[in-house]
Design a protein around this motif. Sequence first.
Motif, PDB file in Angstrom:
ATOM      1  N   MET A   1       0.822  -1.206   0.000  1.00  0.00           N
ATOM      2  CA  MET A   1       0.000   0.000   0.000  1.00  0.00           C
ATOM      3  C   MET A   1       0.861   1.263   0.000  1.00  0.00           C
ATOM      4  N   SER A   2       0.359   2.304  -0.645  1.00  0.00           N
ATOM      5  CA  SER A   2       0.989   3.615  -0.603  1.00  0.00           C
ATOM      6  C   SER A   2       0.623   4.303   0.708  1.00  0.00           C
ATOM      7  N   TYR A   3       1.305   5.422   1.013  1.00  0.00           N
ATOM      8  CA  TYR A   3       0.962   6.186   2.215  1.00  0.00           C
ATOM      9  C   TYR A   3      -0.511   6.588   2.192  1.00  0.00           C
ATOM     10  N   LYS A   4      -0.984   6.995   1.022  1.00  0.00           N
ATOM     11  CA  LYS A   4      -2.373   7.440   0.885  1.00  0.00           C
ATOM     12  C   LYS A   4      -3.347   6.315   1.215  1.00  0.00           C
ATOM     13  N   LEU A   5      -3.068   5.110   0.736  1.00  0.00           N
ATOM     14  CA  LEU A   5      -3.947   3.972   1.009  1.00  0.00           C
ATOM     15  C   LEU A   5      -3.895   3.568   2.476  1.00  0.00           C
ATOM     16  N   VAL A   6      -2.710   3.654   3.077  1.00  0.00           N
ATOM     17  CA  VAL A   6      -2.581   3.339   4.500  1.00  0.00           C
ATOM     18  C   VAL A   6      -3.412   4.326   5.321  1.00  0.00           C
ATOM     19  N   ALA A   7      -3.329   5.602   4.955  1.00  0.00           N
ATOM     20  CA  ALA A   7      -4.098   6.630   5.655  1.00  0.00           C
ATOM     21  C   ALA A   7      -5.593   6.348   5.564  1.00  0.00           C
ATOM     22  N   ALA A   8      -6.041   5.971   4.359  1.00  0.00           N
ATOM     23  CA  ALA A   8      -7.466   5.685   4.171  1.00  0.00           C
ATOM     24  C   ALA A   8      -7.889   4.452   4.968  1.00  0.00           C
ATOM     25  N   GLU A   9      -7.057   3.431   4.979  1.00  0.00           N
ATOM     26  CA  GLU A   9      -7.377   2.176   5.676  1.00  0.00           C
ATOM     27  C   GLU A   9      -7.500   2.406   7.186  1.00  0.00           C
TER      28      GLU A   9
END
Length: 207
Positions: A166-174
């Motif tokens: 996952m990218s940082y953005k996806l981690v943040a969303a998760e």
Amino acid sequence: MAIRVAIYEDNRSLREALSTLVTETDELTLVGAYGDCLHANDNTYRHQPDVVLMDIDLPGRDGIQAVTGLHRNFPTVEVLMLTVFDDDDRVFRSLCAGASGYLLKQTTPDNITDAIKSVYAGGAPMTPSIARRVIQTFPSKSTQSADLDLLTGRESQVIHYLAQGMSYKLVAAELAISIETVRTHIKRIYEKLHVHSVTEALAKYRP
């Protein structure tokens, strides 16, 4: 019985060349060749490949994210990365996501087909320069375990998702947090694991 191969490559000429290579190689059969990996799970369910050749920089969804889904839903399917990227970050994210091998696109046709056969037989084929980097980066198990014990629950979640590609953005969303909060957690992970990059952090991570 022929090894069933699927290809994900957005460069049309290279995709066609790889398709021809697989088709004309004894012991291999082509079951699909795609310009993106948006439907990788559906394609895999439909055509049941044994080995997937996966590029990283694909339109709409990168190959590392696709590997994460394939590894989770089709654990017996072997994924072999075939890419131009030789940076540590993409190498380790790919391997942590579930890829069983990593080749650069400069690999010769004969070595590509040998790698497909090798990964199907349980091997982990890598371009030599990539293999050396992997070996040199992983720390001893004792150091690895001790450092990981220092991470908080949230920090462990962050590195877990990064290991899935996952990218940082996806981690943040998760995790329902901001990207800046993700970066703060990563900075603390660096300090606790005594590393200076995501790649080094993932090298110490054991899911």
